[in-house]
Scaffold this active site. Sequence first.
Site, PDB file in Angstrom:
ATOM      1  N   HIS A 171     -40.678  88.081  22.357  1.00  0.00           N
ATOM      2  CA  HIS A 171     -41.381  87.278  21.341  1.00  0.00           C
ATOM      3  C   HIS A 171     -40.512  86.123  20.851  1.00  0.00           C
ATOM      4  O   HIS A 171     -40.407  85.892  19.637  1.00  0.00           O
ATOM      5  CB  HIS A 171     -41.792  88.173  20.170  1.00  0.00           C
ATOM      6  CG  HIS A 171     -43.042  87.728  19.468  1.00  0.00           C
ATOM      7  ND1 HIS A 171     -43.170  86.502  18.881  1.00  0.00           N
ATOM      8  CD2 HIS A 171     -44.227  88.368  19.275  1.00  0.00           C
ATOM      9  CE1 HIS A 171     -44.367  86.399  18.325  1.00  0.00           C
ATOM     10  NE2 HIS A 171     -45.035  87.520  18.561  1.00  0.00           N
ATOM     11  N   ASP A 226     -53.633  81.554  19.311  1.00  0.00           N
ATOM     12  CA  ASP A 226     -53.091  82.911  19.369  1.00  0.00           C
ATOM     13  C   ASP A 226     -53.977  83.683  20.344  1.00  0.00           C
ATOM     14  O   ASP A 226     -54.700  84.605  19.969  1.00  0.00           O
ATOM     15  CB  ASP A 226     -53.092  83.559  17.984  1.00  0.00           C
ATOM     16  CG  ASP A 226     -52.296  84.864  17.938  1.00  0.00           C
ATOM     17  OD1 ASP A 226     -51.643  85.186  18.961  1.00  0.00           O
ATOM     18  OD2 ASP A 226     -52.330  85.552  16.909  1.00  0.00           O
ATOM     19  N   ARG A 261     -52.538  93.631  20.589  1.00  0.00           N
ATOM     20  CA  ARG A 261     -53.341  94.489  19.716  1.00  0.00           C
ATOM     21  C   ARG A 261     -54.078  95.590  20.465  1.00  0.00           C
ATOM     22  O   ARG A 261     -54.511  95.403  21.604  1.00  0.00           O
ATOM     23  CB  ARG A 261     -54.349  93.631  18.942  1.00  0.00           C
ATOM     24  CG  ARG A 261     -53.663  92.689  17.946  1.00  0.00           C
ATOM     25  CD  ARG A 261     -54.624  91.648  17.404  1.00  0.00           C
ATOM     26  NE  ARG A 261     -53.977  90.820  16.387  1.00  0.00           N
ATOM     27  CZ  ARG A 261     -53.253  89.730  16.657  1.00  0.00           C
ATOM     28  NH1 ARG A 261     -53.068  89.346  17.926  1.00  0.00           N
ATOM     29  NH2 ARG A 261     -52.692  89.033  15.687  1.00  0.00           N
ATOM     30  N   HIS A 266     -48.365  95.092  18.487  1.00  0.00           N
ATOM     31  CA  HIS A 266     -47.003  95.154  19.036  1.00  0.00           C
ATOM     32  C   HIS A 266     -46.360  96.534  18.890  1.00  0.00           C
ATOM     33  O   HIS A 266     -45.154  96.656  18.688  1.00  0.00           O
ATOM     34  CB  HIS A 266     -46.114  94.099  18.404  1.00  0.00           C
ATOM     35  CG  HIS A 266     -46.509  92.682  18.732  1.00  0.00           C
ATOM     36  ND1 HIS A 266     -47.105  92.348  19.927  1.00  0.00           N
ATOM     37  CD2 HIS A 266     -46.375  91.519  18.025  1.00  0.00           C
ATOM     38  CE1 HIS A 266     -47.329  91.037  19.938  1.00  0.00           C
ATOM     39  NE2 HIS A 266     -46.898  90.518  18.803  1.00  0.00           N
ATOM     40  N   GLU A 294     -45.806  84.484  25.474  1.00  0.00           N
ATOM     41  CA  GLU A 294     -45.524  85.908  25.625  1.00  0.00           C
ATOM     42  C   GLU A 294     -46.237  86.449  26.872  1.00  0.00           C
ATOM     43  O   GLU A 294     -47.447  86.661  26.851  1.00  0.00           O
ATOM     44  CB  GLU A 294     -45.999  86.666  24.385  1.00  0.00           C
ATOM     45  CG  GLU A 294     -45.442  86.139  23.074  1.00  0.00           C
ATOM     46  CD  GLU A 294     -46.291  86.569  21.899  1.00  0.00           C
ATOM     47  OE1 GLU A 294     -46.501  87.790  21.723  1.00  0.00           O
ATOM     48  OE2 GLU A 294     -46.771  85.685  21.157  1.00  0.00           O
TER      49      GLU A 294
END
Length: 352
Positions: A180, A252, A81, A106, A319
Amino acid sequence: MSIKQEVFGMTKDNQEVMIYKMVNSKGMEAHVINQGAALMSLLVPDKDNIKEDVVLGYDDVKSYEVNAPNLGATIGRNANRIKDAKAVIDGVTYELDKNDGNNDLHGGGAGYGRVYYTATTKEEEGQDTVTFHRVSPHMEQGFPGTFTYQVSYTLTDDNELILHYEGVSDQTTIVNLTNHSYFNLKGHKSGSAMDHLLRIQASKITKSDEESICDGTFLDVEGTPMDFREYKALSKDIDADYKPLIDCLGYDHNYVLENNRDLTKKVADLIDETSGRHMEVYTDAIGMQLYTSNFLTPTEGCTYKGHAAYPLRAAVCLETQSFPNACNVPTFPSTILKANEKYETTTIYKFV
């Protein structure tokens, strides 16, 4: 080793999408496609030498053109982000795509995982490589500079899948690429992956707010549900009464890796005890986003592989990346790529 090519289908612009299938001497297979430079399938033998596909994906080109959750996709021009979808480069403010509330995620809705690539292949003793090539034009997604880049997938006889990224821009810009892929080591159709054991070599995460925006501060994982320095099932603390987890409906979060950009230092292990599959992660990146597919929901018109029904938390993403929102945080290592300088990074997923 050898690379087999099959026609997968046609894009809406009548471009032919190919599946490139690499198989090593131990029976591991990696299937990649030139739509989104995506990892479509990763077939790995279990303790009884039974192969299963351990990454989530789709059955058709149309689904990969949409690919809202970015299954297996290459991510860019900037992973993660950017606050308020704005970036200042050399004193100029660039307006980016607001595709995650008020923020850019992304690279925006027209991300690198939804575009078409040309491909080249290389077969060598003990390893095969498929390389996807593309030119990202000036101001694509709002980023300055024509960025010429490539993404390579290499499968080795040591059960390594090596992802290598490199590129050059003709103007100073922002670059932060990643992959991803959604991993479920039991098999992509096996339901929840939250029984997997995870270990991450990191004592800190980058602190983020309710919108998952990092502000330059760090949180120690010790004594919190974020601590994965010893093996722990993902399910153990994922529903804990802990604000960072509540804000994201699970994990996350970006982990601050302790590898000193050394590709030989392992940063994570993911284990499924039922199948015996064990995946190690190596990277020269400084961060890794742990994402437990908290927002994975069906997309209208898209068909998962084998008509599978992927529930929430069906997989885990690891990631590798630079720190989120780094372009707006002076204390973070920069994601600014100077004109005509080379961008390059590597990540290895190894099965042992």
